[in-house]
Scaffold this motif. Structure first.
Motif, PDB file in Angstrom:
ATOM      1  N   ASP A   1       0.853  -1.189   0.000  1.00  0.00           N
ATOM      2  CA  ASP A   1       0.000   0.000   0.000  1.00  0.00           C
ATOM      3  C   ASP A   1       0.883   1.231   0.000  1.00  0.00           C
ATOM      4  O   ASP A   1       1.772   1.340   0.833  1.00  0.00           O
ATOM      5  CB  ASP A   1      -0.877   0.046   1.258  1.00  0.00           C
ATOM      6  CG  ASP A   1      -1.972  -1.022   1.231  1.00  0.00           C
ATOM      7  OD1 ASP A   1      -2.750  -1.007   0.263  1.00  0.00           O
ATOM      8  OD2 ASP A   1      -2.031  -1.836   2.162  1.00  0.00           O
ATOM      9  N   VAL A   2       0.626   2.140  -0.929  1.00  0.00           N
ATOM     10  CA  VAL A   2       1.400   3.380  -0.970  1.00  0.00           C
ATOM     11  C   VAL A   2       0.426   4.542  -0.856  1.00  0.00           C
ATOM     12  O   VAL A   2      -0.537   4.629  -1.618  1.00  0.00           O
ATOM     13  CB  VAL A   2       2.170   3.505  -2.309  1.00  0.00           C
ATOM     14  CG1 VAL A   2       3.010   4.773  -2.308  1.00  0.00           C
ATOM     15  CG2 VAL A   2       3.040   2.283  -2.545  1.00  0.00           C
ATOM     16  N   SER A   3       0.691   5.422   0.098  1.00  0.00           N
ATOM     17  CA  SER A   3      -0.175   6.578   0.276  1.00  0.00           C
ATOM     18  C   SER A   3       0.201   7.653  -0.732  1.00  0.00           C
ATOM     19  O   SER A   3       1.358   8.067  -0.774  1.00  0.00           O
ATOM     20  CB  SER A   3       0.042   7.126   1.676  1.00  0.00           C
ATOM     21  OG  SER A   3      -1.195   7.270   2.278  1.00  0.00           O
ATOM     22  N   LEU A   4      -0.759   8.093  -1.530  1.00  0.00           N
ATOM     23  CA  LEU A   4      -0.461   9.150  -2.497  1.00  0.00           C
ATOM     24  C   LEU A   4      -1.045  10.445  -1.956  1.00  0.00           C
ATOM     25  O   LEU A   4      -2.254  10.587  -1.833  1.00  0.00           O
ATOM     26  CB  LEU A   4      -1.092   8.832  -3.855  1.00  0.00           C
ATOM     27  CG  LEU A   4      -0.745   7.459  -4.432  1.00  0.00           C
ATOM     28  CD1 LEU A   4      -1.433   7.277  -5.766  1.00  0.00           C
ATOM     29  CD2 LEU A   4       0.759   7.306  -4.604  1.00  0.00           C
ATOM     30  N   GLU A   5      -0.187  11.379  -1.619  1.00  0.00           N
ATOM     31  CA  GLU A   5      -0.660  12.649  -1.077  1.00  0.00           C
ATOM     32  C   GLU A   5      -1.481  13.372  -2.137  1.00  0.00           C
ATOM     33  O   GLU A   5      -0.944  13.851  -3.127  1.00  0.00           O
ATOM     34  CB  GLU A   5       0.543  13.519  -0.705  1.00  0.00           C
ATOM     35  CG  GLU A   5       1.230  13.060   0.551  1.00  0.00           C
ATOM     36  CD  GLU A   5       0.508  13.584   1.789  1.00  0.00           C
ATOM     37  OE1 GLU A   5       0.539  14.799   2.022  1.00  0.00           O
ATOM     38  OE2 GLU A   5      -0.110  12.770   2.492  1.00  0.00           O
ATOM     39  N   GLY A   6      -2.789  13.417  -1.939  1.00  0.00           N
ATOM     40  CA  GLY A   6      -3.657  14.117  -2.873  1.00  0.00           C
ATOM     41  C   GLY A   6      -3.447  13.654  -4.304  1.00  0.00           C
ATOM     42  O   GLY A   6      -3.597  14.410  -5.251  1.00  0.00           O
ATOM     43  N   GLY A   7      -3.059  12.400  -4.473  1.00  0.00           N
ATOM     44  CA  GLY A   7      -2.624  11.924  -5.785  1.00  0.00           C
ATOM     45  C   GLY A   7      -3.756  11.860  -6.787  1.00  0.00           C
ATOM     46  O   GLY A   7      -4.819  11.342  -6.496  1.00  0.00           O
ATOM     47  N   GLY A   8      -3.530  12.384  -7.963  1.00  0.00           N
ATOM     48  CA  GLY A   8      -4.506  12.229  -9.026  1.00  0.00           C
ATOM     49  C   GLY A   8      -4.104  11.056  -9.898  1.00  0.00           C
ATOM     50  O   GLY A   8      -3.309  10.209  -9.501  1.00  0.00           O
ATOM     51  N   ASP A   9      -4.647  11.037 -11.096  1.00  0.00           N
ATOM     52  CA  ASP A   9      -4.420   9.923 -12.006  1.00  0.00           C
ATOM     53  C   ASP A   9      -2.942   9.762 -12.361  1.00  0.00           C
ATOM     54  O   ASP A   9      -2.434   8.652 -12.460  1.00  0.00           O
ATOM     55  CB  ASP A   9      -5.250  10.142 -13.263  1.00  0.00           C
ATOM     56  CG  ASP A   9      -5.450   8.822 -13.993  1.00  0.00           C
ATOM     57  OD1 ASP A   9      -5.816   7.840 -13.305  1.00  0.00           O
ATOM     58  OD2 ASP A   9      -5.211   8.772 -15.210  1.00  0.00           O
ATOM     59  N   ALA A  10      -2.256  10.877 -12.511  1.00  0.00           N
ATOM     60  CA  ALA A  10      -0.847  10.816 -12.924  1.00  0.00           C
ATOM     61  C   ALA A  10      -0.004  10.106 -11.855  1.00  0.00           C
ATOM     62  O   ALA A  10       0.867   9.297 -12.171  1.00  0.00           O
ATOM     63  CB  ALA A  10      -0.310  12.231 -13.138  1.00  0.00           C
ATOM     64  N   GLU A  11      -0.317  10.407 -10.597  1.00  0.00           N
ATOM     65  CA  GLU A  11       0.390   9.770  -9.477  1.00  0.00           C
ATOM     66  C   GLU A  11       0.190   8.258  -9.511  1.00  0.00           C
ATOM     67  O   GLU A  11       1.101   7.487  -9.258  1.00  0.00           O
ATOM     68  CB  GLU A  11      -0.177  10.297  -8.151  1.00  0.00           C
ATOM     69  CG  GLU A  11       0.520  11.534  -7.640  1.00  0.00           C
ATOM     70  CD  GLU A  11       1.979  11.248  -7.290  1.00  0.00           C
ATOM     71  OE1 GLU A  11       2.219  10.560  -6.283  1.00  0.00           O
ATOM     72  OE2 GLU A  11       2.867  11.698  -8.032  1.00  0.00           O
ATOM     73  N   ILE A  12      -1.057   7.850  -9.803  1.00  0.00           N
ATOM     74  CA  ILE A  12      -1.378   6.427  -9.835  1.00  0.00           C
ATOM     75  C   ILE A  12      -0.607   5.761 -10.967  1.00  0.00           C
ATOM     76  O   ILE A  12       0.008   4.709 -10.790  1.00  0.00           O
ATOM     77  CB  ILE A  12      -2.897   6.221 -10.002  1.00  0.00           C
ATOM     78  CG1 ILE A  12      -3.586   6.643  -8.699  1.00  0.00           C
ATOM     79  CG2 ILE A  12      -3.236   4.775 -10.324  1.00  0.00           C
ATOM     80  CD1 ILE A  12      -5.067   6.786  -8.805  1.00  0.00           C
ATOM     81  N   GLN A  13      -0.604   6.395 -12.152  1.00  0.00           N
ATOM     82  CA  GLN A  13       0.114   5.809 -13.292  1.00  0.00           C
ATOM     83  C   GLN A  13       1.595   5.649 -12.954  1.00  0.00           C
ATOM     84  O   GLN A  13       2.233   4.690 -13.360  1.00  0.00           O
ATOM     85  CB  GLN A  13      -0.033   6.682 -14.554  1.00  0.00           C
ATOM     86  CG  GLN A  13      -1.471   6.826 -15.062  1.00  0.00           C
ATOM     87  CD  GLN A  13      -2.210   5.497 -15.185  1.00  0.00           C
ATOM     88  OE1 GLN A  13      -1.629   4.434 -15.356  1.00  0.00           O
ATOM     89  NE2 GLN A  13      -3.540   5.557 -15.072  1.00  0.00           N
TER      90      GLN A  13
END
Length: 295
Positions: free
Chosen positions: A233-245
């Motif tokens: 599990d990785v927490s994405l700070e306010g991550g949008g689609d680009a962060e996920i990709q």
């Protein structure tokens, strides 16, 4: 030169550390094992030559009350999981407290991890970790207070978690199941791969909620044995689609057949699987599945 611990030695070390913790912290409000089944499996594995590796990690919670002079007592909880290779690898610990903001919590956990990396590799370290939390955690409550008022406005976009599940099945042959796996992954925007045969391996990655939905569907099909071998599990700070990709190691979900030559067409070539995982930067996973170093 250090000699590698064997899986059984690691398991024995885990059990003696758990015994130590329960004798030091006999009360549930201080120390509680959340998964008794995993402990039973671990003990069985140590006591029986023929037992197979446990299927889930031992998980427990340690609660710590640091002494703070100017405040009423604050409690920190340490949610801990011991990977199969612990203490050769570090434990997984997440420290939480109702008084920590999200960024304070991230900061605290990352400093704890640094401390463990520098001081604890290869040795049982739950007590040192607890000591560190007792001595240092309270200081994080006051850190960056000024910034927390700023972030509260954008709370709704905060909690995005990217998850990667490594699923192990006794075998996957059934055409319909294989079709389901590929279609559901597509529907839920998950990437990864499925290796049919015996054993069957499925990896899916993407939004945490989508991974969990995928797992709940797959689990409902009939299987001889299926389990999540490992979860990231990785927490994405306010991550949008680009962060996920950016987090993805696979582009789509595809079926991978690594045919073993001369076998009856269903035993997969694990050497090829190892090289495929290595290419994707996931070689350490091979060991979690098969308990041996790849080649």
């Amino acid at each position: 030169e250090t000699t590698e611990m064997t899986n059984r030695e690691e398991a024995e070390t885990q059990i003696s550390e758990l015994d130590l913790l329960s004798s030091m912290f006999p009360y549930e409000e201080e120390f509680i094992v959340t998964d008794q089944l995993a402990v039973a499996e671990l003990k069985h594995y140590v006591e029986n030559e023929s037992a197979e590796m446990p299927s889930s990690k031992v998980q427990f919670i340690l609660n710590v009350k640091p002494e703070i002079s100017n405040a009423s007592t604050v409690e920190f909880s340490m949610a801990c999981a011991l990977p199969f290779k612990y203490p050769t690898v570090l434990p997984e610990i997440t420290v939480r407290s109702s008084l920590l903001s999200r960024s304070q919590q991230i900061h605290l956990n990352s400093d704890l991890k640094t401390y463990l990396l520098q001081n604890c590799s290869g040795e049982p370290c739950m007590l040192s970790a607890r000591e560190w939390v007792k001595d240092h955690a309270a200081a994080y409550i006051d850190k960056e207070l000024s910034s927390s008022s700023v972030t509260s406005n954008i709370v709704q976009s905060e909690d995005i978690t990217f998850t990667r599940l490594w699923i192990y099945s006794h075998h996957i042959y059934n055409k319909q199941k294989r079709k389901n796996i590929i279609e559901w992954a597509k529907e839920l925007s998950l990437s990864g791969f499925c290796m049919p045969g015996k054993p069957g391996v499925v990896c899916v990655e993407g939004l945490q909620s989508s991974c969990e939905e995928f797992w709940s569907r797959v689990r409902r099909l009939t299987w001889k044995r299926i389990l999540i071998r490992h979860r990231e599990d990785v927490s994405l700070e306010g991550g949008g689609d680009a962060e996920i990709q950016k987090q993805r190691k696979f582009s789509t979900l595809e079926e991978k057949c690594f045919d073993a030559h001369g076998a009856r067409g269903n035993h997969m070539d694990l050497g090829q699987l190892y090289h495929f995982l290595e290419e994707k930067g996931c070689a350490d996973i091979f060991q979690m599945y098969f308990g041996v170093e790849g080649h």
